[in-house]
Design an enzyme around this catalytic site. Structure first.
Site, PDB file in Angstrom:
ATOM      1  N   ARG A  12       0.801  -1.210   0.000  1.00  0.00           N
ATOM      2  CA  ARG A  12       0.000   0.000   0.000  1.00  0.00           C
ATOM      3  C   ARG A  12       0.839   1.268   0.000  1.00  0.00           C
ATOM      4  O   ARG A  12       0.580   2.190  -0.781  1.00  0.00           O
ATOM      5  CB  ARG A  12      -0.945   0.019   1.220  1.00  0.00           C
ATOM      6  CG  ARG A  12      -2.231  -0.743   1.025  1.00  0.00           C
ATOM      7  CD  ARG A  12      -2.738  -1.295   2.325  1.00  0.00           C
ATOM      8  NE  ARG A  12      -1.781  -2.243   2.893  1.00  0.00           N
ATOM      9  CZ  ARG A  12      -1.725  -3.521   2.518  1.00  0.00           C
ATOM     10  NH1 ARG A  12      -2.563  -3.984   1.639  1.00  0.00           N
ATOM     11  NH2 ARG A  12      -0.827  -4.333   3.031  1.00  0.00           N
ATOM     12  N   THR A  13       1.839   1.343   0.866  1.00  0.00           N
ATOM     13  CA  THR A  13       2.592   2.586   0.984  1.00  0.00           C
ATOM     14  C   THR A  13       3.341   2.894  -0.303  1.00  0.00           C
ATOM     15  O   THR A  13       3.269   4.013  -0.832  1.00  0.00           O
ATOM     16  CB  THR A  13       3.562   2.519   2.175  1.00  0.00           C
ATOM     17  OG1 THR A  13       2.829   2.260   3.368  1.00  0.00           O
ATOM     18  CG2 THR A  13       4.322   3.829   2.333  1.00  0.00           C
ATOM     19  N   LYS A  17      25.955  -4.902  -0.866  1.00  0.00           N
ATOM     20  CA  LYS A  17      27.411  -4.918  -1.020  1.00  0.00           C
ATOM     21  C   LYS A  17      28.113  -4.184   0.117  1.00  0.00           C
ATOM     22  O   LYS A  17      29.335  -4.096   0.134  1.00  0.00           O
ATOM     23  CB  LYS A  17      27.797  -4.268  -2.352  1.00  0.00           C
ATOM     24  CG  LYS A  17      27.149  -4.914  -3.573  1.00  0.00           C
ATOM     25  CD  LYS A  17      27.480  -4.113  -4.834  1.00  0.00           C
ATOM     26  CE  LYS A  17      26.770  -4.679  -6.051  1.00  0.00           C
ATOM     27  NZ  LYS A  17      27.025  -3.869  -7.265  1.00  0.00           N
ATOM     28  N   ARG A  58      11.562   3.624   2.995  1.00  0.00           N
ATOM     29  CA  ARG A  58      11.208   2.733   4.097  1.00  0.00           C
ATOM     30  C   ARG A  58      12.461   1.951   4.467  1.00  0.00           C
ATOM     31  O   ARG A  58      13.156   1.437   3.591  1.00  0.00           O
ATOM     32  CB  ARG A  58      10.086   1.769   3.722  1.00  0.00           C
ATOM     33  CG  ARG A  58       9.875   0.671   4.772  1.00  0.00           C
ATOM     34  CD  ARG A  58       8.601  -0.098   4.553  1.00  0.00           C
ATOM     35  NE  ARG A  58       7.435   0.738   4.825  1.00  0.00           N
ATOM     36  CZ  ARG A  58       6.186   0.282   4.817  1.00  0.00           C
ATOM     37  NH1 ARG A  58       5.939  -0.993   4.543  1.00  0.00           N
ATOM     38  NH2 ARG A  58       5.185   1.095   5.078  1.00  0.00           N
ATOM     39  N   HIS A  85       5.867   5.954  11.402  1.00  0.00           N
ATOM     40  CA  HIS A  85       5.289   5.909  10.063  1.00  0.00           C
ATOM     41  C   HIS A  85       4.391   7.141   9.940  1.00  0.00           C
ATOM     42  O   HIS A  85       3.169   7.040   9.973  1.00  0.00           O
ATOM     43  CB  HIS A  85       4.487   4.618   9.892  1.00  0.00           C
ATOM     44  CG  HIS A  85       4.167   4.272   8.464  1.00  0.00           C
ATOM     45  ND1 HIS A  85       4.297   5.165   7.431  1.00  0.00           N
ATOM     46  CD2 HIS A  85       3.698   3.121   7.906  1.00  0.00           C
ATOM     47  CE1 HIS A  85       3.948   4.583   6.306  1.00  0.00           C
ATOM     48  NE2 HIS A  85       3.578   3.340   6.562  1.00  0.00           N
TER      49      HIS A  85
END
Length: 391
Positions: A137-138, A167, A188, A216
């Site tokens: 959703r986000t 890496k 995120r 959030h």
């Protein structure tokens, strides 16, 4: 026109946009000329300009300085003056006026989204999405928001595994690289505090789309927007936060925002292993917000305007599967809970859900979680507009 008058005129008629974005504008105004230094951090993710004119913060006031002249503006959002929004990092950075202004923009975005031709206001702008944790959703709502406003998207999913982070590249180096390709970064991350690090590094706006068990903020914004749309008010409401309150970044951010409103009471309903942490309780107490812990979901649901259910987050338990199993399934919103709820009340959930809300709840008009998810599009459209173009 003297320097003070010119600066005030510019701030009123042009508004305040992000310094990096302002440099792109051709408007003949002190606010919109290019800066050699793009942004420097002030508390709560706001930005200030390093070259003159300088924007600094003194409490809730904005100060513009040009040489020896100092102009002290009226409080934010008076007569076209908008408080500068540099990054979106945490819920605490917003006050009520800012929230009201964002919600006003979001409402205007609803009409844009319903228009099949959309908008081209962000044409020529590029948004980079850096997602080090899974998201549906986000990520998709941010990408949809950008495209509906005419912008383009550079995206990476599962950056933890499929980017140079695998890496050993540092987050700071990744941000410095990606900002060269884009105008705004939506990130995120699995570590709490990562968004603040990214914002401190970047010279373009950064939006925190969730940082581990931290916060959030855009979810909290859409949650409060949804509550206002569904209940019709934000002052004087009763909210039950249910489920994984220890690891749930959504409930933490929501609690911070609810503290901005008057006569709010919050109930915490959770298994013992995932109770709300003391920092949130202490914050609410410091703001005069009444809160109560309860083990009785049925009783709490009968008192609340909003039952905000969350899933128990297995990914936060690591190898402690026994604790996860202990917590999972203890509090479920089902038809029995609905029967005890008030007629005007709603059930919300940040999604995804597992079994903490039974599927037969979906058809009840008080099930607001899919409307809630749609509201995320409008809020994120609003934030992109404000961060890239100003108010």
């Amino acid at each position: 026109m003297n320097a003070a008058s010119l600066l005030f005129s510019c701030s009123v008629h042009v508004g305040v946009s992000h310094p990096k974005v302002a440099a792109k504008s051709s408007a003949c105004c002190l606010l919109n000329r290019p800066w050699s230094h793009l942004k420097s951090k002030t508390p709560f993710g706001h930005s200030r300009v390093l070259e003159k004119p300088e924007l600094s913060h003194k409490g809730d006031e904005i100060l513009w300085r040009a040489g020896a002249v100092q102009v002290e503006s009226a409080p934010s959002f008076s007569v076209g003056q908008k408080f500068q929004l540099g990054d979106v990092i945490e819920a605490q950075q917003f006050d009520r006026e800012t929230l009201n202004a964002i919600f006003e923009v979001a409402r205007s975005m609803e009409s844009i989204e319903s228009n099949s031709s959309g908008s081209q206001m962000l044409k020529g702008y590029l948004m980079a999405t850096l997602f080090y944790e899974p998201s549906t959703r986000t990520r998709l709502s941010f990408e949809s928001a950008m495209k509906r406003l005419g912008g383009d998207v550079l995206t990476t999913e599962n950056a933890r595994e499929f980017s140079s982070a695998a890496k050993g590249e540092t987050l700071e180096d990744t941000i410095r690289t990606v900002e060269g390709y884009s105008d705004i970064i939506v990130m995120r991350h699995f570590e709490s505090g990562a968004a603040r690090r990214a914002a401190a590094t970047a010279s373009i706006p950064v939006i925190n789309a969730g940082d581990g068990p931290g916060q959030h903020p855009t979810q909290a914004l859409l949650d409060v927007y949804t509550i206002e749309r569904e209940i019709g008010k934000l002052d004087g409401i009763r909210v039950g936060l249910v489920g994984d309150l220890a690891n749930g970044r959504t409930v933490r951010s929501l609690a911070y925002l609810l503290a901005k409103y008057q006569d709010v009471k919050i109930y915490f309903v959770s298994p013992n292993v995932v109770k709300m942490k003391d920092d949130i309780k202490d914050y609410l107490t410091s703001k005069g917000v009444e809160w109560e812990e309860s083990a009785d979901l049925m009783e709490v649901a009968s008192k609340c305007d909003v039952v905000y259910q969350t899933r128990i987050q297995k990914e936060r338990f690591g190898e402690k599967i026994d604790l996860y199993e202990e917590a999972r399934g203890k509090y479920i919103v089902n038809q029995d809970v609905l029967k005890g709820m008030q007629k005007h009340a709603v059930v919300m959930h940040p999604l995804p859900r597992l079994d903490e809300i039974t599927v037969d709840v979906d058809n009840d008009p008080r099930a607001a979680y899919f409307r809630q998810a749609k509201n995320g599009l409008y809020i994120r459209m609003a934030l992109l507009k404000v961060l890239l173009l100003g108010w």
